[in-house]
Write a protein that holds these residues in place. Structure first.
Motif, PDB file in Angstrom:
ATOM      1  N   GLY A   1       0.815  -1.213   0.000  1.00  0.00           N
ATOM      2  CA  GLY A   1       0.000   0.000   0.000  1.00  0.00           C
ATOM      3  C   GLY A   1       0.842   1.254   0.000  1.00  0.00           C
ATOM      4  O   GLY A   1       0.516   2.245  -0.672  1.00  0.00           O
ATOM      5  N   TRP A   2       1.943   1.228   0.743  1.00  0.00           N
ATOM      6  CA  TRP A   2       2.848   2.376   0.782  1.00  0.00           C
ATOM      7  C   TRP A   2       3.449   2.639  -0.608  1.00  0.00           C
ATOM      8  O   TRP A   2       3.535   3.779  -1.058  1.00  0.00           O
ATOM      9  N   ILE A   3       3.852   1.555  -1.294  1.00  0.00           N
ATOM     10  CA  ILE A   3       4.397   1.708  -2.646  1.00  0.00           C
ATOM     11  C   ILE A   3       3.327   2.261  -3.588  1.00  0.00           C
ATOM     12  O   ILE A   3       3.581   3.174  -4.386  1.00  0.00           O
ATOM     13  N   ASN A   4       2.121   1.700  -3.507  1.00  0.00           N
ATOM     14  CA  ASN A   4       1.008   2.197  -4.324  1.00  0.00           C
ATOM     15  C   ASN A   4       0.747   3.662  -4.083  1.00  0.00           C
ATOM     16  O   ASN A   4       0.559   4.451  -5.016  1.00  0.00           O
ATOM     17  N   TRP A   5       0.713   4.023  -2.802  1.00  0.00           N
ATOM     18  CA  TRP A   5       0.359   5.401  -2.456  1.00  0.00           C
ATOM     19  C   TRP A   5       1.442   6.381  -2.896  1.00  0.00           C
ATOM     20  O   TRP A   5       1.141   7.461  -3.407  1.00  0.00           O
ATOM     21  N   LEU A   6       2.719   6.018  -2.709  1.00  0.00           N
ATOM     22  CA  LEU A   6       3.814   6.872  -3.168  1.00  0.00           C
ATOM     23  C   LEU A   6       3.702   7.137  -4.671  1.00  0.00           C
ATOM     24  O   LEU A   6       3.858   8.274  -5.132  1.00  0.00           O
ATOM     25  N   ALA A   7       3.443   6.057  -5.414  1.00  0.00           N
ATOM     26  CA  ALA A   7       3.352   6.190  -6.866  1.00  0.00           C
ATOM     27  C   ALA A   7       2.177   7.083  -7.265  1.00  0.00           C
ATOM     28  O   ALA A   7       2.317   7.997  -8.080  1.00  0.00           O
ATOM     29  N   ALA A   8       1.013   6.832  -6.670  1.00  0.00           N
ATOM     30  CA  ALA A   8      -0.183   7.582  -7.054  1.00  0.00           C
ATOM     31  C   ALA A   8      -0.117   9.037  -6.609  1.00  0.00           C
ATOM     32  O   ALA A   8      -0.539   9.947  -7.339  1.00  0.00           O
ATOM     33  N   ALA A   9       0.424   9.280  -5.410  1.00  0.00           N
ATOM     34  CA  ALA A   9       0.443  10.639  -4.864  1.00  0.00           C
ATOM     35  C   ALA A   9       1.329  11.574  -5.670  1.00  0.00           C
ATOM     36  O   ALA A   9       1.129  12.797  -5.658  1.00  0.00           O
ATOM     37  N   SER A  10       2.305  11.018  -6.390  1.00  0.00           N
ATOM     38  CA  SER A  10       3.222  11.864  -7.151  1.00  0.00           C
ATOM     39  C   SER A  10       2.732  12.147  -8.566  1.00  0.00           C
ATOM     40  O   SER A  10       3.321  12.981  -9.271  1.00  0.00           O
ATOM     41  N   VAL A  11       1.650  11.496  -9.004  1.00  0.00           N
ATOM     42  CA  VAL A  11       1.209  11.655 -10.389  1.00  0.00           C
ATOM     43  C   VAL A  11       0.535  13.006 -10.626  1.00  0.00           C
ATOM     44  O   VAL A  11       0.821  13.687 -11.619  1.00  0.00           O
ATOM     45  N   ALA A  12      -0.369  13.413  -9.732  1.00  0.00           N
ATOM     46  CA  ALA A  12      -1.035  14.704  -9.933  1.00  0.00           C
ATOM     47  C   ALA A  12      -0.021  15.844 -10.018  1.00  0.00           C
ATOM     48  O   ALA A  12      -0.114  16.692 -10.924  1.00  0.00           O
ATOM     49  N   PRO A  13       0.983  15.909  -9.129  1.00  0.00           N
ATOM     50  CA  PRO A  13       1.982  16.969  -9.265  1.00  0.00           C
ATOM     51  C   PRO A  13       2.752  16.919 -10.587  1.00  0.00           C
ATOM     52  O   PRO A  13       2.984  17.961 -11.204  1.00  0.00           O
ATOM     53  N   ILE A  14       3.146  15.711 -11.038  1.00  0.00           N
ATOM     54  CA  ILE A  14       3.936  15.659 -12.278  1.00  0.00           C
ATOM     55  C   ILE A  14       3.082  16.032 -13.487  1.00  0.00           C
ATOM     56  O   ILE A  14       3.567  16.657 -14.436  1.00  0.00           O
ATOM     57  N   GLU A  15       1.804  15.683 -13.470  1.00  0.00           N
ATOM     58  CA  GLU A  15       0.943  16.051 -14.586  1.00  0.00           C
ATOM     59  C   GLU A  15       0.703  17.559 -14.623  1.00  0.00           C
ATOM     60  O   GLU A  15       0.633  18.167 -15.694  1.00  0.00           O
ATOM     61  N   VAL A  16       0.597  18.175 -13.446  1.00  0.00           N
ATOM     62  CA  VAL A  16       0.495  19.634 -13.398  1.00  0.00           C
ATOM     63  C   VAL A  16       1.771  20.263 -13.948  1.00  0.00           C
ATOM     64  O   VAL A  16       1.728  21.227 -14.725  1.00  0.00           O
TER      65      VAL A  16
END
Length: 548
Positions: free
Chosen positions: A104-119
């Motif tokens: 879950g930690w790996i999943n969350w790290l990956a997902a949490a960084s996507v919105a910032p990189i897309e912005v």
């Protein structure tokens, strides 16, 4: 309540005291397609061509096939157990607290960084119109102070849309995905109709760097990154009207649709290239002084209107993906709270049935990611490594649950026994290996940090009045060897700063044996059948699977 009773109903418009089930089939499918089509396709055709030459077409097909194997495993799980944040909650049911926190930690790290990189990707392209948004830092575009303020505003807007409710999110996303699909189809048709040079596919060789170039481009040139997002139909299954039908269609359909689009785009891109750009070979292919390769190629071909469309879409497409990942990331922290691995407040729902505390956490975390990674190029490697590693647990859960709860209703079940789940697990390990040691080591450091936080939280929750679930270390026995083994193999590999002790050819059987050993270990030590049965019944009842 028995497990059989808990399975009966899953399509109520609203779960009592839970998340609303407002997302229909098209909304769920478009969530997957919208997540996949972000900023990656705007760069992928060029970067893949540089590494693989015309064999970039093979890279997109092979990468899509590997992602499809993984997607099929999640489709079986999502249809069987439609719950929000399923990618995090499935490992908890099969392997307990320790394994579920780690994955879950790996999943969350990956997902949490996507919105910032897309912005960041959106604002980097928007610099074409608003020059003060970014500046050059060693030749790499990064946000200025003003650009950072605009980026914060984007994240805040995504959060507000999510707090208002998933119904508004679905409507906004559906419109934006139609826009994305139309733009990409227009690009493909315009390039094919304007110029097509068959010689480009063979004059400098087809697979210019052999099989090594093909597989390396899958991991590092944007192929896998461009397929990310297929699991969103699983993570939002708890908010779908008919998840047992909708989830498999959304997962498989989103991969098939985007694979066809990406292959067509790659063919059009290669065929449309002016021959003079290939004078020095594929590895030297470039478009100087341009914000994006597709827009630059459109300008060279005398299609300024298409370049304008691409620069506009380069803001809209990443922004839509950022909106989707804000939704998905909040559901992952919601799911971790449900597992007992995160503060219970993260599972708090608003009157509209959305996890508003998790949405706030997602917003704040996005702001933090801007600090060490102020530009698109600076963040993309971390996301790629984290996301492909997070894929690995799903196939293992499929294998474990088939053995522990074989009579569980499976509206969508994969054929061929363990063949597809094992190949899916093997594929995820290969992609991590191909990503390279320089990127992987940063991720493994972040994982170690997460395990330290988990240890602290677990110790604080122990004792006669502690509310934490059991660690289930025996059931999670495979996690340590899996992560440590991948780290060692990556360090020994020939990619991204590895020592090259393990050569390209030998890596395939070595990774195969390693994957099989971890697969068997996970199946052997997963939670007992009675524990899995009890947990499934409790979770499904909590999700609203009750008799009418």
């Amino acid at each position: 309540m028995t497990l059989a009773q808990a399975q009966k109903h899953s399509s109520s418009a609203e779960t009592p005291g839970g998340l609303r089930r407002d997302v229909g089939l098209l909304g769920l499918l478009f969530t997957g397609v919208g997540s996949i089509i972000g900023s990656g396709w705007l760069f992928g055709a060029l970067s893949t061509s540089r590494q693989a030459g015309p064999a970039a077409i093979v890279s997109w097909i092979l990468g899509g096939f590997m992602i499809m194997l993984i997607g099929l495993a999640y489709a079986e799980l999502g249809a069987m157990l439609p719950m929000s944040g399923g990618a995090v909650r499935f490992p908890h049911l099969a392997f307990g607290s320790f394994a579920s926190f780690t994955t879950g930690w790996i999943n969350w790290l990956a997902a949490a960084s996507v919105a910032p990189i897309e912005v960041e990707g959106a604002l980097q392209y928007a610099t074409y119109y608003v020059p003060w948004l970014t500046r050059s830092d060693g030749g790499v575009p990064v946000l200025t102070g003003g650009g950072l303020a605009v980026a914060v505003g984007f994240l805040a807007l995504f959060s507000v849309i999510n707090v208002v409710g998933v119904k508004l999110f679905e409507k906004a996303n559906t419109v934006l995905v139609w826009w994305k699909l139309i733009i990409i189809l227009v690009v493909v048709v315009a390039l094919l109709g304007t110029a097509f040079h068959p010689a480009n596919f063979h004059s400098h060789g087809f697979a210019t760097n052999g099989m090594s170039g093909i597989v390396t481009s899958i991991a590092t040139a944007g192929v896998v990154f461009s397929y990310f997002g297929f699991r969103q139909g699983v993570d939002l299954a708890g908010e779908s009207k008919n998840p047992r039908r909708n989830v498999p269609i959304a997962v498989i359909g989103s991969i098939v649709i985007t694979m066809v689009i990406y292959v067509a785009l790659q063919i059009a891109f290669i065929g449309a290239l002016p021959e003079n750009l290939l004078t020095h070979g594929w590895s030297s292919l470039d478009f100087p002084n341009a914000f994006g390769p597709l827009a630059a190629l459109s300008t060279l071909l005398g299609l300024p209107w298409l370049a304008t469309l691409l620069y506009t879409d380069a803001v809209i497409s990443p922004a839509d993906t950022g909106l989707i990942y804000t939704t998905v990331t909040s559901r992952l922290s919601y799911a971790m709270a449900k597992n007992g691995n995160a503060p219970k407040s993260l599972a708090t729902l608003s009157p509209r049935g959305v996890p508003w505390v998790s949405i706030i956490l997602t917003f704040v975390t996005g702001l933090i990611f801007f600090m060490p990674f102020p530009g698109w190029q600076k963040m993309v490697g971390f996301i790629t490594s984290a996301t492909v590693l997070s894929f690995g647990s799903g196939p293992l859960v499929v294998a474990a649950l088939r053995r522990r709860v074989p009579r569980q209703a499976r509206p969508f079940k994969l054929p061929l026994g363990d063949v597809i789940p094992f190949l899916a697990f093997y594929s995820s390990n290969l992609i991590v290996f191909w990503t390279g040691w320089e990127t992987d080591r940063k991720l493994f450091i972040a994982i170690l940090l997460g395990l330290v936080l988990f240890a602290v939280q677990s110790l604080r929750g122990r004792g006669p009045r502690g509310g934490r679930p059991a660690l289930d270390l025996r059931a999670g026995l495979w996690v340590g060897p899996w992560l440590a083994g991948l780290a060692v193999l990556s360090a020994l590999g020939p990619f991204g700063g590895g020592s090259a002790t393990l050569g390209f050819t030998w890596a395939f059987p070595v990774l195969g044996v390693f994957s099989l050993a971890i697969y068997c270990l996970a199946v052997r030590f997963c939670l007992p059948a009675e524990t899995v049965e009890r947990s499934l019944a409790e979770v499904m009842a909590g999700e609203g699977f009750e008799e009418g």
